[in-house]
Motif scaffolding. Structure first.
Motif, PDB file in Angstrom:
ATOM      1  N   GLU A 209       0.818  -1.218   0.000  1.00  0.00           N
ATOM      2  CA  GLU A 209       0.000   0.000   0.000  1.00  0.00           C
ATOM      3  C   GLU A 209       0.857   1.275   0.000  1.00  0.00           C
ATOM      4  O   GLU A 209       0.625   2.188  -0.801  1.00  0.00           O
ATOM      5  CB  GLU A 209      -0.929  -0.016   1.215  1.00  0.00           C
ATOM      6  N   ASP A 210       1.872   1.312   0.877  1.00  0.00           N
ATOM      7  CA  ASP A 210       2.702   2.530   0.950  1.00  0.00           C
ATOM      8  C   ASP A 210       3.416   2.777  -0.367  1.00  0.00           C
ATOM      9  O   ASP A 210       3.481   3.902  -0.853  1.00  0.00           O
ATOM     10  CB  ASP A 210       3.770   2.391   2.052  1.00  0.00           C
ATOM     11  N   LEU A 211       3.930   1.684  -0.936  1.00  0.00           N
ATOM     12  CA  LEU A 211       4.631   1.822  -2.206  1.00  0.00           C
ATOM     13  C   LEU A 211       3.671   2.342  -3.279  1.00  0.00           C
ATOM     14  O   LEU A 211       4.014   3.214  -4.082  1.00  0.00           O
ATOM     15  CB  LEU A 211       5.198   0.461  -2.633  1.00  0.00           C
ATOM     16  N   GLU A 212       2.458   1.819  -3.248  1.00  0.00           N
ATOM     17  CA  GLU A 212       1.469   2.237  -4.238  1.00  0.00           C
ATOM     18  C   GLU A 212       1.172   3.737  -4.074  1.00  0.00           C
ATOM     19  O   GLU A 212       1.084   4.468  -5.059  1.00  0.00           O
ATOM     20  CB  GLU A 212       0.200   1.389  -4.087  1.00  0.00           C
ATOM     21  N   ASN A 213       1.054   4.185  -2.835  1.00  0.00           N
ATOM     22  CA  ASN A 213       0.803   5.615  -2.604  1.00  0.00           C
ATOM     23  C   ASN A 213       1.968   6.465  -3.109  1.00  0.00           C
ATOM     24  O   ASN A 213       1.773   7.515  -3.710  1.00  0.00           O
ATOM     25  CB  ASN A 213       0.577   5.895  -1.110  1.00  0.00           C
TER      26      ASN A 213
END
Ligand code: SAM
Length: 310
Positions: A209-213
Motif C-alpha cells: 500500500e505505501d509503495l502504491e501511494n
C-alpha cells in the motif's frame, strides 16, 4: 461495448479463463500456493484443453492464460498452444518461471502464443536460490530475453515482494525491465495454505500500500484496469509498473472478470475460495454435448461470489 459476454449475478462479465495445465514444476518456490494436485498421467490432454477453450469461446471469453505448476514442463506445450490458438481468441498468454522459455519461446510464438508473464522475484543469485530452491537464474534471465526477442509482447515480470528477502530489490528489477521494454508487476504475497512454513505469510508479508501511494505521487500517469480486479498501472521514467494486491479483497473481487480451471479439471469460480468448485473434466471425458458443457460452465459462473459484497 461488451457483446456476447456472460455476466455473473453481480454483473461482472467473464472475459478471461486461466487454466492450470499441470501442477508439476521445476522450481520449489517457498511461497507457492500449489494450485491443486494431479498426477501427470491425469493431466488434461491437448484435445481436452481445446474442448474447454471452445466452450469458453462460445460463452464470450476473450482471453486465455495457461499456468501451472509450470506450463513449460509439459512436453506437449507447443501443441496445446497451437490447438487453443486455432479458436482465435483475442489474447493467449502463459505464466512461467522462465527456466524453459529459452527453449520454447520461438516455437510458442509460431504456435500462436501472444505474450508471457515470467515470475522472477530477484536478479540476485543468492536471493534466487533462497526463494526457488534452485539455481536457474541464468536460464530464467535468458528465457526472458528470448521472449522479448521473439516478440511475445508485452513481456511482463511478476515479482512477489517479500519482507527481508527482496523488498529492496524493486529498483534494480525496474531498471532491468526498462532496459528491455518489460512491464514490471509487483505482487503482494498472499496467504499460502500449502506452504511448508506456517509462519511464512506472517513473517514475510510485505504490504504494497505505501509503495502504491508513493508511486501515485511520483508517476507521470496512472491508469486503472477496469476488468482486471481494478489493478493500477503506474507510468514513470519511461517504464511501467503494475501492482497486484489480492489482499484488498473487496476491490479485487468487484472488478474480477476471470474464471479458472484447476489442474484436475474443475471450474474454480473465485481465486480466494475452494468451496465452490464445479466438476468439468469428467463430463468432457464422457463426451457430453457442447450444450451440456456450456451449462456446466454457466453453473460455475453462477457460483461466483465476491469476497465482500459490502
Ligand atoms: N510456475 C509458473 C510461474 O512461476 O509463473 C506459474 C505458476 S505460479 C503459481 C503463478 C504466479 O503465482 C507466479 O507469478 C507466482 O509468483 C504467484 N504466486 C504463487 N504463490 C503466491 C503467493 N503465495 N503470493 C503471491 N503470489 C504467488
Amino acid at each position: 461495448m461488451l457483446e456476447n459476454v456472460v455476466k455473473d449475478k453481480y454483473d461482472r462479465p467473464i472475459l478471461s479463463l486461466r487454466i492450470t495445465i499441470s501442477n508439476r514444476c521445476n522450481e520449489n518456490c517457498l511461497y507457492c500456493h500449489h494450485d491443486g494436485m494431479v498426477s501427470s498421467k491425469d493431466e488434461m490432454t491437448p484435445d481436452e484443453l481445446y474442448k474447454i477453450c471452445k466452450i469458453a469461446k462460445r460463452i464470450g471469453v476473450r482471453k486465455i492464460r495457461l499456468s501451472g505448476g509450470d506450463p513449460l514442463v509439459r512436453k506437449d506445450i507447443v501443441e496445446i498452444v497451437e490447438k487453443i490458438a486455432s479458436l482465435d481468441f483475442q489474447d493467449i498468454s502463459l505464466t512461467t518461471n522462465g527456466v524453459l522459455l529459452g527453449k520454447y519461446a520461438e516455437d510458442l510464438k509460431k504456435a500462436g502464443l501472444d505474450r508471457v508473464n515470467v515470475s522472477l522475484d530477484t536478479l540476485n543469485p543468492e536471493t534466487y536460490k533462497k526463494v526457488t530452491s534452485m539455481d536457474y537464474l541464468k536460464e530464467a534471465r535468458a528465457g526472458i530475453l528470448k521472449a522479448v526477442e521473439v516478440g511475445l509482447y508485452p513481456v511482463k515480470i511478476n515479482m512477489v515482494i517479500m519482507k527481508d528477502i527482496n523488498q529492496n530489490e524493486i529498483k534494480d528489477m525496474f531498471e532491468f525491465c526498462k532496459e528491455h521494454g518489460i512491464i514490471l508487476q509487483l505482487i503482494e504475497l498472499i496467504e499460502s495454505e500449502n506452504c511448508d512454513d506456517d509462519k511464512f505469510s506472517a513473517n514475510y508479508h510485505y504490504p504494497l500500500e505505501d509503495l502504491e501511494n508513493k508511486l501515485a505521487d511520483i508517476a507521470d500517469d496512472v491508469r486503472e484496469r477496469k476488468f482486471m480486479q481494478g489493478r493500477k498501472k503506474y507510468y514513470l521514467n519511461d517504464g511501467e509498473i503494475e501492482i497486484v494486491r489480492p489482499v484488498d479483497n473487496s476491490k479485487f473481487c468487484a472488478n474480477c472478470s476471470r474464471l479458472r480451471i484447476t489442474p484436475d479439471g474443475k471450474i474454480k469460480p473465485c481465486l480466494l475460495r475452494n468451496d465452490n468448485l464445479v466438476e468439468l473434466i469428467s463430463h468432457i471425458r464422457k463426451n457430453e454435448s457442447e450444450e451440456k458443457l456450456e451449462e456446466i460452465f454457466l453453473n460455475g459462473i453462477n457460483n461466483r461470489e465476491p469476497f465482500n459484497t459490502d
